[in-house]
Design an enzyme around this catalytic site. Structure first.
Site, PDB file in Angstrom:
ATOM      1  N   PRO A 251       1.302  -1.020  -0.080  1.00 41.19           N
ATOM      2  CA  PRO A 251      -0.396  -0.281  -0.050  1.00 41.19           C
ATOM      3  C   PRO A 251       0.667   1.068  -0.133  1.00 41.19           C
ATOM      4  O   PRO A 251       0.878   2.305   1.335  1.00 41.19           O
ATOM      5  CB  PRO A 251      -0.458   0.454   1.334  1.00 41.19           C
ATOM      6  N   ASP A 425       5.765   2.956   2.076  1.00 41.15           N
ATOM      7  CA  ASP A 425       4.845   1.339   2.604  1.00 41.15           C
ATOM      8  C   ASP A 425       4.168   2.508   4.241  1.00 41.15           C
ATOM      9  O   ASP A 425       4.505   2.296   4.807  1.00 41.15           O
ATOM     10  CB  ASP A 425       5.273   0.586   2.894  1.00 41.15           C
ATOM     11  N   HIS A 426       2.792   2.616   3.456  1.00 42.07           N
ATOM     12  CA  HIS A 426       2.006   2.997   4.228  1.00 42.07           C
ATOM     13  C   HIS A 426       1.560   1.904   5.539  1.00 42.07           C
ATOM     14  O   HIS A 426       1.061   2.050   6.538  1.00 42.07           O
ATOM     15  CB  HIS A 426       0.034   3.207   4.083  1.00 42.07           C
ATOM     16  N   ARG A 427       2.475   0.438   5.259  1.00 40.79           N
ATOM     17  CA  ARG A 427       2.162  -0.397   7.084  1.00 40.79           C
ATOM     18  C   ARG A 427       2.892   0.176   7.986  1.00 40.79           C
ATOM     19  O   ARG A 427       2.581  -0.632   8.423  1.00 40.79           O
ATOM     20  CB  ARG A 427       1.631  -1.975   5.968  1.00 40.79           C
TER      21      ARG A 427
END
Ligand code: CAO
Length: 453
Positions: A251, A425-427
């Site tokens: 994401p 990376d939005h995680r």
């Protein structure tokens, strides 16, 4: 109200089976057909359901007990009229029978650590068109009770890929949850997902069928004019598969920013003039590598990788840089960039870029990066959205600097502005952290003395 005895119903050919799991306790209100316990023979495990709804008054079995048809399981308080129903009317759910693929119409019960909404999302993440529960089971039955199988089926978890932590490797609810979490965080891929990525990658991304997309259009281009067909290079095929996986699985978000490199560029030009005879040309990319190291030190999650539910923070600073070669994109790595000066980085970069163009990079020279920079500054453009080089969690894209009018509070000044595009990376990283990283990077490039602070 009446108290009735709930007994083990007809369990087929099994003379005696062991109680391996108790699913209710005194005081529980249960539904008719709700599973009361799991029993196991040497061939299969099955759940013994209740014939009635009511409140459990007393358990008459314990873990490890051997039971058979007619054995007393528990005393149940029921409404009077319910007592008239035949207590042997409900069949047990046997693991093998329960394994048949049934539509996941039952909403999963909330379980510790995973809310129902999360479970629904997890089921969506795990359910892939290529995943056939029957195919999974045909490969051999993993050791799990029918309720665990049902739970796994509802989530679309391929049980034969789950490692059991229970007795004799038995798969528990908790194992199914952990597996689901690992898939959702990207730490684990189901075999079906791996196969999809592989087939999509092998097709150069030209086959969306594996992802449940409509097929890629097949066009006879020759109908419209002359054409020439050329196979993709080996590097393009390999990098294409990696890029596709990273684009689909991460994401990713990109933040764009500009930073003022007027003074740094003047310093770079002067440095190159002073060192003309050294043969080493210092480019903006070498300064960017050093500036990124400083920003990675300040914001260490940008120098990390996901490992299941954990983050691996790297204490080394190996910076990859994208190099354009006649055969396609390659990413050589400057190792321990924190321990090297601008000249050494410039020299190594020149050597590695040449090796990349000549197709002579060794695997060691292309692996181990903890962060990557992709610079199109020598070519042009304004901003772009680079794809993260997994398992890294961020990548910096840089485009060509241009003179821009910048307001200094009194007047517009001509300043050399460098466009930055940071994909993250939005995680692992939040938008605020990404903005701070870019701002800090800009401050360093604006005045390198900040590295010393
Ligand atoms: N702004 C303005 N000018 C820049 C600049 C920038 N951000 N970055 C470099 N330049 C200038 C250099 O100063 C140099 O100018 P001179 O020839 O006048 O000295 C010229 O552009 C060429 O630089 P370079 O590209 O040779 O050197 P580099 O260190 O900037 O980059 C390398 C080296 C290997 C990264 C580069 O050659 C390359 O391959 N870039 C492409 C990377 C790529 O393809 N990324 C996309 C990946 S996604 O598909």
């Amino acid at each position: 109200m009446a108290i009735i005895e709930i007994k083990v119903p007809d369990i087929g050919d099994f003379a005696e089976v062991a109680v391996i799991e108790l699913l209710v306790k005194p005081g529980d209100t249960i539904r008719a057909e709700q599973s009361l316990m799991t029993v196991e023979s040497d061939k299969a495990s099955m759940e013994i359901p209740s014939s009635h709804a009511g409140v459990v008054k007393e358990l008459k079995v314990a873990l490890g007990d051997k039971v058979k048809e007619g054995s007393l399981v528990l005393l149940l308080e029921v409404a009077d009229e319910a007592a008239a129903v035949d207590a042997f009317s409900v069949a047990p759910a046997v693991a093998i029978a329960a394994a048949a693929p049934t539509p996941a119409t039952v909403r999963p019960e909330p379980v510790e650590g995973l809310a129902p909404a999360t479970l629904a999302t997890a089921a969506a993440a795990l359910a892939t068109p290529a995943h056939n529960p029957m195919a999974t089971l045909a490969q051999g039955l993993p050791h799990a009770s029918p309720s665990v199988r049902k739970f796994a089926r509802e989530l679309g978890v391929p049980l034969n890929e789950v490692k059991g932590s229970g007795l004799k490797g038995r798969i528990t609810d908790h194992d199914v949850q952990s597996f689901t979490r690992s898939v959702m965080t990207g730490a684990v891929q189901t075999l079906a997902a791996q196969a999809q990525v592989k087939s999509a990658g092998a097709a150069g991304g030209n086959d969306g069928a594996g992802l449940g997309l409509i097929p890629w259009p097949k066009v006879d281009f020759a109908k419209f004019g002359p054409i020439e067909r050329k196979e993709l290079s080996r590097i393009k095929k390999i990098s294409g598969a990696n890029l596709l996986r990273n684009a689909i699985m991460i994401p990713a978000v990109t933040n764009h920013d500009d930073c003022d490199i007027t003074d740094l560029e003047a310093f770079r030009v002067a440095t190159n003039k002073e060192n003309e005879k050294s043969g080493v040309k210092v480019t903006m990319l070498a300064f960017l590598i050093k500036a990124c190291v400083a920003a990675l030190k300040k914001y260490p999650e940008f120098n990390s990788s996901l490992d299941g539910d954990a983050l691996i923070y790297k204490q080394y600073f190996h910076i990859g840089f994208a190099a354009d070669t006649p055969n396609g994109l390659m990413v050589p790595v400057i190792k321990d960039a924190d321990q090297k000066g601008i000249f050494q980085i410039s020299q190594e970069m020149g050597e590695l870029a040449k090796k990349a163009r000549d197709g002579k990079l060794s695997p060691a020279e292309m692996t181990g990066a903890s962060f990557t920079i992709s610079s199109l500054g020598g070519i042009g453009g304004r901003y772009f959205t680079p794809i993260i080089n997994a398992p890294e969690v961020a990548i910096l894209g840089v485009c060509r600097s241009t003179i821009e009018p910048v307001w200094d509070g009194k007047a517009f000044q001509p300043r050399l502005m460098l466009p930055l595009s940071l994909t993250w990376d939005h995680r692992v990283i939040d938008g605020a952290a990404a903005a701070r990283f870019n701002v800090y990077l800009g401050q360093i490039l604006g005045d390198f003395r900040r590295v010393l602070l």
